[in-house]
Motif scaffolding. Structure first.
Motif, mmCIF file in Angstrom:
data_model
loop_
_atom_site.group_PDB
_atom_site.id
_atom_site.type_symbol
_atom_site.label_atom_id
_atom_site.label_comp_id
_atom_site.label_asym_id
_atom_site.label_seq_id
_atom_site.Cartn_x
_atom_site.Cartn_y
_atom_site.Cartn_z
ATOM 1 N N ILE A 27 0.553 -1.308 -0.081
ATOM 2 C CA ILE A 27 0.003 0.020 0.259
ATOM 3 C C ILE A 27 0.961 1.325 -0.353
ATOM 4 O O ILE A 27 1.809 1.427 1.039
ATOM 5 N N MET A 28 0.705 2.104 -0.958
ATOM 6 C CA MET A 28 1.303 3.196 -0.969
ATOM 7 C C MET A 28 1.040 4.358 -1.290
ATOM 8 O O MET A 28 -0.368 4.110 -1.752
ATOM 9 N N ILE A 29 1.203 5.590 -1.302
ATOM 10 C CA ILE A 29 0.946 7.057 -1.461
ATOM 11 C C ILE A 29 2.339 6.972 -2.591
ATOM 12 O O ILE A 29 2.820 7.514 -2.635
ATOM 13 N N ALA A 30 1.224 8.206 -4.137
ATOM 14 C CA ALA A 30 2.614 8.393 -5.065
ATOM 15 C C ALA A 30 1.670 9.860 -4.661
ATOM 16 O O ALA A 30 0.841 9.946 -5.467
ATOM 17 N N THR A 31 2.845 10.435 -5.191
ATOM 18 C CA THR A 31 2.497 12.401 -5.249
ATOM 19 C C THR A 31 3.027 12.643 -6.101
ATOM 20 O O THR A 31 4.163 13.135 -6.342
ATOM 21 N N LEU A 32 2.554 13.223 -6.818
ATOM 22 C CA LEU A 32 2.695 14.212 -8.333
ATOM 23 C C LEU A 32 3.339 15.884 -7.971
ATOM 24 O O LEU A 32 1.868 16.133 -7.478
ATOM 25 N N ASP A 33 4.533 16.356 -7.271
ATOM 26 C CA ASP A 33 4.410 17.013 -6.599
ATOM 27 C C ASP A 33 5.768 18.100 -7.964
ATOM 28 O O ASP A 33 6.230 18.415 -7.872
ATOM 29 N N ILE A 34 4.289 19.038 -8.619
ATOM 30 C CA ILE A 34 4.348 20.139 -9.189
ATOM 31 C C ILE A 34 5.470 21.318 -8.406
ATOM 32 O O ILE A 34 6.225 21.608 -9.263
ATOM 33 N N LYS A 35 4.779 21.698 -7.409
ATOM 34 C CA LYS A 35 6.034 22.808 -7.524
ATOM 35 C C LYS A 35 7.047 22.783 -7.349
ATOM 36 O O LYS A 35 7.965 23.494 -7.194
ATOM 37 N N ASN A 36 7.829 21.559 -7.046
ATOM 38 C CA ASN A 36 8.569 20.958 -6.450
ATOM 39 C C ASN A 36 9.971 20.242 -6.712
ATOM 40 O O ASN A 36 10.676 19.733 -6.293
ATOM 41 N N LYS A 37 9.377 19.583 -7.965
ATOM 42 C CA LYS A 37 9.440 19.406 -9.095
ATOM 43 C C LYS A 37 9.828 17.759 -8.906
ATOM 44 O O LYS A 37 11.386 17.483 -8.870
ATOM 45 N N LYS A 38 8.850 17.193 -8.160
ATOM 46 C CA LYS A 38 9.244 16.492 -7.748
ATOM 47 C C LYS A 38 8.145 14.731 -7.533
ATOM 48 O O LYS A 38 6.906 15.367 -8.056
ATOM 49 N N ALA A 39 8.687 13.518 -7.687
ATOM 50 C CA ALA A 39 7.648 12.388 -7.412
ATOM 51 C C ALA A 39 7.363 12.182 -6.333
ATOM 52 O O ALA A 39 9.235 12.008 -5.329
ATOM 53 N N LYS A 40 6.569 11.862 -4.852
ATOM 54 C CA LYS A 40 7.025 11.706 -4.043
ATOM 55 C C LYS A 40 6.042 9.993 -3.327
ATOM 56 O O LYS A 40 5.002 9.724 -3.987
ATOM 57 N N LEU A 41 6.532 9.347 -2.771
ATOM 58 C CA LEU A 41 6.267 7.703 -2.501
ATOM 59 C C LEU A 41 6.501 7.782 -1.238
ATOM 60 O O LEU A 41 7.257 7.181 -0.324
ATOM 61 N N ALA B 151 3.681 16.375 -16.045
ATOM 62 C CA ALA B 151 5.361 15.693 -14.804
ATOM 63 C C ALA B 151 6.183 17.143 -15.977
ATOM 64 O O ALA B 151 7.362 16.373 -15.207
ATOM 65 N N PHE B 152 6.449 16.454 -16.972
ATOM 66 C CA PHE B 152 7.592 16.786 -18.446
ATOM 67 C C PHE B 152 7.439 18.001 -18.578
ATOM 68 O O PHE B 152 8.632 18.530 -18.551
ATOM 69 N N THR B 153 6.246 18.570 -18.050
ATOM 70 C CA THR B 153 6.472 20.053 -18.657
ATOM 71 C C THR B 153 6.754 21.262 -17.213
ATOM 72 O O THR B 153 7.789 21.812 -17.297
ATOM 73 N N SER B 154 6.850 20.159 -15.802
ATOM 74 C CA SER B 154 7.421 20.807 -15.439
ATOM 75 C C SER B 154 8.282 20.433 -14.547
ATOM 76 O O SER B 154 9.265 21.030 -13.750
ATOM 77 N N GLY B 155 9.362 19.518 -15.686
ATOM 78 C CA GLY B 155 10.257 18.786 -15.387
ATOM 79 C C GLY B 155 10.763 18.194 -13.961
ATOM 80 O O GLY B 155 11.643 18.124 -13.566
ATOM 81 N N VAL B 156 10.293 17.590 -14.060
ATOM 82 C CA VAL B 156 10.283 16.650 -12.830
ATOM 83 C C VAL B 156 11.019 15.479 -12.659
ATOM 84 O O VAL B 156 10.864 14.650 -13.764
ATOM 85 N N ASP B 157 11.880 15.260 -11.928
ATOM 86 C CA ASP B 157 13.025 15.016 -11.851
ATOM 87 C C ASP B 157 13.828 14.221 -10.619
ATOM 88 O O ASP B 157 14.523 13.266 -10.704
ATOM 89 N N SER B 158 13.309 13.919 -9.949
ATOM 90 C CA SER B 158 13.248 13.320 -8.892
ATOM 91 C C SER B 158 12.775 12.473 -7.865
ATOM 92 O O SER B 158 11.188 12.791 -7.944
ATOM 93 N N LEU B 159 13.059 11.982 -7.104
ATOM 94 C CA LEU B 159 11.527 10.765 -6.576
ATOM 95 C C LEU B 159 12.029 10.604 -4.719
ATOM 96 O O LEU B 159 13.480 10.329 -4.750
ATOM 97 N N GLU B 160 11.187 11.114 -4.184
ATOM 98 C CA GLU B 160 11.074 10.961 -3.041
ATOM 99 C C GLU B 160 11.125 9.867 -1.607
ATOM 100 O O GLU B 160 9.352 9.537 -2.236
ATOM 101 N N GLU B 161 11.307 9.424 -0.702
ATOM 102 C CA GLU B 161 10.371 8.342 -0.161
ATOM 103 C C GLU B 161 10.298 8.591 1.404
ATOM 104 O O GLU B 161 11.244 9.032 1.714
ATOM 105 N N TYR B 162 8.894 7.706 1.696
ATOM 106 C CA TYR B 162 8.696 8.654 3.248
ATOM 107 C C TYR B 162 8.150 6.835 3.838
ATOM 108 O O TYR B 162 7.417 5.875 2.544
ATOM 109 N N ARG B 163 7.922 6.140 5.197
ATOM 110 C CA ARG B 163 6.925 5.514 5.596
ATOM 111 C C ARG B 163 6.247 5.718 6.568
ATOM 112 O O ARG B 163 6.892 6.790 7.515
#
Length: 304
Positions: free
Chosen positions: A76-90, A247-259
């Protein structure tokens, strides 16, 4: 196993890699399952946090051996697309977390999917963690080995105590095939139990993402044909394309993880002979989760 994220992130990566020409046709291979969008049915209490900058999607990995039927969600996970900070979060949610499942009472959170499919599972996450999730992506163990094999395996540093359970001959850095990687991801009773298990799952996901990124645009059509038939989602093709474009136009280029639960804020406990991970302070876990997703900070657990 982080199988679920494949459907969501690979599609975004395809767009980032420039293979959008093929995408519309290939998305026809993705299973679509619509769920209610009402706040009440999804347990959304605060829709004011919804914005174009933050998109949260539930990711479920099913531990089943057949292609149909609901079962417990092994991941079970939550995937987050954070356009403002150019990140994907998991964010991983521990499968044994003891929470209230609507109309079912207190139980392990991974039982929600078996009781009521993705809609009840989403509602359970939203009500317990004050989230605003409306959509999901699911992939199951039935196809995960094939997905990994299609990408040429994953490179993992296998510890000595993980050797026999993974199906390899020795410890050390090596490429695991699909069957071995699935076994590796499912190891639970070695090391720090389910906590270390989620770390193994994240390692496999990171390797899979790297494989997709480095495969190159010419390989994307082949990969998509092999991967997408194992994916089910409530997102429409239009919504998937919109997310990928954002994701493409905002330049999302990193993945951060949490639990969640965070170390120091939950305790293992047996009830009637069954193990549960009981949050000692659920509200603090909720606050930590929101800081990670909405405030782009990573609260430190007790003792770290």
């Amino acid at each position: 196993m982080k199988k679920v994220l494949m459907g969501f992130l690979i599609i975004m990566l395809v767009l980032v890699g420039g293979a959008g020409f093929y995408l519309n046709h290939m998305l026809n291979q993705v299973g679509t399952h619509k769920i209610s969008q009402s706040d009440e049915n999804l347990g959304i209490k605060n829709s004011s946090e919804e914005s174009d900058n933050i998109t949260n999607i539930a990711l479920f990995g099913l531990d089943r051996r057949e292609t149909t039927g609901n079962t417990r969600s092994d991941t079970i996970m939550i995937a987050t697309l954070d356009i403002k900070n150019k990140k994907a979060k998991l964010t991983s949610i521990m499968r044994d977390t003891y929470v209230n499942i609507p109309s079912r009472g207190m139980d392990k959170i991974n039982h929600a999917y078996a009781y009521g499919g993705p809609e009840l599972a989403i509602r359970t996450i939203n009500e317990n963690f004050d989230m605003n999730i409306r959509d999901y992506v699911m992939v199951d163990f039935f196809g995960m080995a094939d997905i990994i094999d299609a990408l040429g395996g994953v490179t993992i540093d296998v510890k000595p105590e993980e050797v026999s359970r993974t199906g390899v001959s020795s410890a050390g850095l090596q490429t695991l095939n699909g069957e071995q990687a699935v076994k590796y991801s499912r190891i639970r009773y070695v090391g720090n139990g389910d906590f270390e298990r989620t770390e193994r799952q994240r390692k496999v996901l990171e390797q899979l993402m790297n494989k997709v990124v480095t495969a190159g645009p010419m390989e994307y059509p082949k990969l998509m044909n092999q991967l997408l038939p194992y994916v089910e989602t409530s997102l429409s093709k239009r919504e998937i394309l919109k997310l990928g474009t954002s994701a493409f136009t905002s330049g999302v280029d990193s993945l951060e993880e949490y639990r969640i639960p965070v170390d120091g804020y939950a305790k293992g406990q047996k009830m009637n002979g069954i193990y549960y991970l009981v949050p000692q302070d659920l509200q603090t876990n909720v606050e930590f989760l929101h800081e990670f997703i909405y405030e782009d900070s990573k609260p430190v657990a007790q003792g770290e």
